[in-house]
Write an enzyme that holds these catalytic residues in place. Structure first.
Site, mmCIF file in Angstrom:
data_model
loop_
_atom_site.group_PDB
_atom_site.id
_atom_site.type_symbol
_atom_site.label_atom_id
_atom_site.label_comp_id
_atom_site.label_asym_id
_atom_site.label_seq_id
_atom_site.Cartn_x
_atom_site.Cartn_y
_atom_site.Cartn_z
ATOM 1 N N THR A 173 0.865 -1.189 0.000
ATOM 2 C CA THR A 173 0.000 0.000 0.000
ATOM 3 C C THR A 173 0.900 1.237 0.000
ATOM 4 O O THR A 173 1.941 1.273 0.667
ATOM 5 C CB THR A 173 -0.961 0.021 1.206
ATOM 6 O OG1 THR A 173 -0.246 0.288 2.405
ATOM 7 C CG2 THR A 173 -1.741 -1.275 1.322
ATOM 8 N N TYR A 188 0.621 11.592 15.259
ATOM 9 C CA TYR A 188 1.391 10.720 14.365
ATOM 10 C C TYR A 188 2.103 9.620 15.172
ATOM 11 O O TYR A 188 2.004 8.428 14.849
ATOM 12 C CB TYR A 188 2.409 11.554 13.582
ATOM 13 C CG TYR A 188 3.284 10.744 12.658
ATOM 14 C CD1 TYR A 188 2.810 10.305 11.421
ATOM 15 C CD2 TYR A 188 4.588 10.397 13.016
ATOM 16 C CE1 TYR A 188 3.615 9.557 10.572
ATOM 17 C CE2 TYR A 188 5.397 9.649 12.176
ATOM 18 C CZ TYR A 188 4.906 9.232 10.954
ATOM 19 O OH TYR A 188 5.698 8.488 10.112
HETATM 20 P P1 NAP Z 1 5.553 9.270 0.679
HETATM 21 O O1 NAP Z 1 6.610 9.321 -0.350
HETATM 22 O O2 NAP Z 1 4.671 10.434 0.899
HETATM 23 O O3 NAP Z 1 4.686 7.976 0.422
HETATM 24 C C1 NAP Z 1 3.459 7.769 1.082
HETATM 25 C C2 NAP Z 1 2.653 6.827 0.231
HETATM 26 O O4 NAP Z 1 1.422 6.560 0.924
HETATM 27 C C3 NAP Z 1 2.279 7.414 -1.121
HETATM 28 O O5 NAP Z 1 2.330 6.391 -2.085
HETATM 29 C C4 NAP Z 1 0.849 7.882 -0.901
HETATM 30 O O6 NAP Z 1 0.100 7.900 -2.091
HETATM 31 C C5 NAP Z 1 0.355 6.795 0.028
HETATM 32 N N1 NAP Z 1 -0.826 7.182 0.774
HETATM 33 C C6 NAP Z 1 -0.983 8.175 1.671
HETATM 34 N N2 NAP Z 1 -2.233 8.201 2.118
HETATM 35 C C7 NAP Z 1 -2.890 7.182 1.495
HETATM 36 C C8 NAP Z 1 -4.205 6.688 1.530
HETATM 37 N N3 NAP Z 1 -5.150 7.250 2.300
HETATM 38 N N4 NAP Z 1 -4.498 5.629 0.764
HETATM 39 C C9 NAP Z 1 -3.587 5.047 -0.039
HETATM 40 N N5 NAP Z 1 -2.332 5.486 -0.128
HETATM 41 C C10 NAP Z 1 -1.984 6.540 0.639
HETATM 42 O O7 NAP Z 1 6.179 9.007 2.114
HETATM 43 P P2 NAP Z 1 7.077 7.824 2.749
HETATM 44 O O8 NAP Z 1 8.035 8.512 3.626
HETATM 45 O O9 NAP Z 1 7.553 6.879 1.711
HETATM 46 O O10 NAP Z 1 5.988 7.143 3.689
HETATM 47 C C11 NAP Z 1 5.746 5.759 3.728
HETATM 48 C C12 NAP Z 1 5.523 5.330 5.157
HETATM 49 O O11 NAP Z 1 6.716 5.548 5.905
HETATM 50 C C13 NAP Z 1 4.439 6.098 5.927
HETATM 51 O O12 NAP Z 1 3.649 5.194 6.663
HETATM 52 C C14 NAP Z 1 5.229 7.000 6.871
HETATM 53 O O13 NAP Z 1 4.497 7.317 8.026
HETATM 54 C C15 NAP Z 1 6.408 6.124 7.162
HETATM 55 N N6 NAP Z 1 7.620 6.793 7.658
HETATM 56 C C16 NAP Z 1 8.258 7.714 6.910
HETATM 57 C C17 NAP Z 1 9.396 8.332 7.418
HETATM 58 C C18 NAP Z 1 10.131 9.381 6.632
HETATM 59 O O14 NAP Z 1 10.955 10.098 7.234
HETATM 60 N N7 NAP Z 1 9.922 9.503 5.328
HETATM 61 C C19 NAP Z 1 9.884 7.965 8.671
HETATM 62 C C20 NAP Z 1 9.211 7.003 9.411
HETATM 63 C C21 NAP Z 1 8.075 6.402 8.897
HETATM 64 P P3 NAP Z 1 -0.735 9.212 -2.509
HETATM 65 O O15 NAP Z 1 0.244 10.329 -2.472
HETATM 66 O O16 NAP Z 1 -1.281 8.894 -3.845
HETATM 67 O O17 NAP Z 1 -1.788 9.372 -1.444
#
Ligand code: NAP
Length: 248
Positions: free
Chosen positions: A12, A148
């Site tokens: 996802t 968060y």
């Molecule tokens: P990202 O590049 O913004 O990716 C987030 C992904 O989630 C995108 O594909 C987005 O697609 C999708 N998404 C968000 N809301 C959604 C929804 N309601 N339904 C379906 N898809 C949804 O950010 P990322 O950093 O790779 O984040 C991935 C995960 O890592 C998240 O759970 C985040 O909390 C976690 N995380 C990130 C970090 C960091 O520093 N980057 C650190 C710790 C944990 P759309 O844009 O099309 O909605």
């Protein structure tokens, strides 16, 4: 070499960041992959660039999760790997918190992740692997991150209980909890380039390894949990944050 040839995987939130990098890694290891996201154009472009299948589904909507499970069932039959990764971030103090922000964050990061697991349990092959994308903030106490951080802490609790419930079927359930990773997530909360650069510098000063992580680093840990080297690991959480959450 972590060989995942013939494994079927659902990710996802695979149109950018960690989900995208994991789709690439899983495919390179031989798996067949479906990614999801909300933005149709971004899902289609990512799927085409990666050579995987892309489906639009909003993780905060139970009916969309049920629809996704039905579509994935039609395409793959069963799956071996479920990477529940989609998530959003917003920041506010507890004093300034709004119901809208609470419902958005918990709706995607917790309720949506929870029901994705729930609705996909019938599609998981025995011996499969589920990985939740949590966060090192689940163990930290930073101001303005209460919603968060608690959404991710709640996810870790579900991960451990799911590991117990699914163990009789040899399905393993684990979490990866990154620290700051360079992705689009922080660009989506309306900060300027200057503000983001300032936050990154501030973060780097608090990370013993002195750097922001890469999506590819996280992808390798997720695929580790899916492969043979992790067949005796369930209910585990790996924090990968350059040492940021150490009480140094
Ligand atoms: P990202 O590049 O913004 O990716 C987030 C992904 O989630 C995108 O594909 C987005 O697609 C999708 N998404 C968000 N809301 C959604 C929804 N309601 N339904 C379906 N898809 C949804 O950010 P990322 O950093 O790779 O984040 C991935 C995960 O890592 C998240 O759970 C985040 O909390 C976690 N995380 C990130 C970090 C960091 O520093 N980057 C650190 C710790 C944990 P759309 O844009 O099309 O909605």
């Amino acid at each position: 070499m972590n060989n995942l040839t013939g494994k079927k995987a659902l990710i996802t939130g695979g149109n950018s960041g960690i989900g995208y990098a994991t789709a690439k890694e899983l495919k390179a290891l031989g798996a067949e992959v479906i990614i999801t996201g909300r933005r149709k154009d971004a899902v289609e472009k990512a799927a085409s660039d990666l050579g995987v299948i892309g489906l639009v589904a909003d993780q905060s909507q139970i009916t969309a999760i049920e629809g996704l499970a039905s579509e994935v069932g039609t395409i793959f039959g069963k799956i071996d790997i479920l990477f529940i990764n989609a998530g959003v971030v917003e920041q506010s103090s507890i004093a300034d918190a709004t119901e809208k922000s609470f419902d958005n964050i918990f709706g995607v990061n917790f309720k949506g992740a929870y029901f994705t697991l729930s609705k996909f349990i019938p599609l998981l092959n025995d011996g499969g692997s589920v990985v939740f994308l949590s966060s090192n903030t689940a163990h930290m106490d930073g101001a303005n991150s209460s919603i968060y951080s608690s959404s991710k802490a709640a996810l870790n609790s579900v991960m451990r209980i799911a590991a117990v419930e699914l163990a009789p079927r040899q399905i393993r359930v684990n979490s990866v909890s990154p620290g700051p990773i360079a992705t689009e997530i922080m660009n989506k909360i309306g900060l300027s380039g200057e503000q983001l650069a300032g936050i990154n510098q501030w973060l780097i000063g608090r990370i013993p390894l002195g750097k922001i992580g890469k999506s590819e680093d996280v992808a390798k840990m997720v695929t580790f949990f899916c492969g043979d080297a992790a067949t005796y690991i369930t209910g585990a959480e790996i924090v990968m944050d350059g040492g940021m959450s150490l009480k140094a």
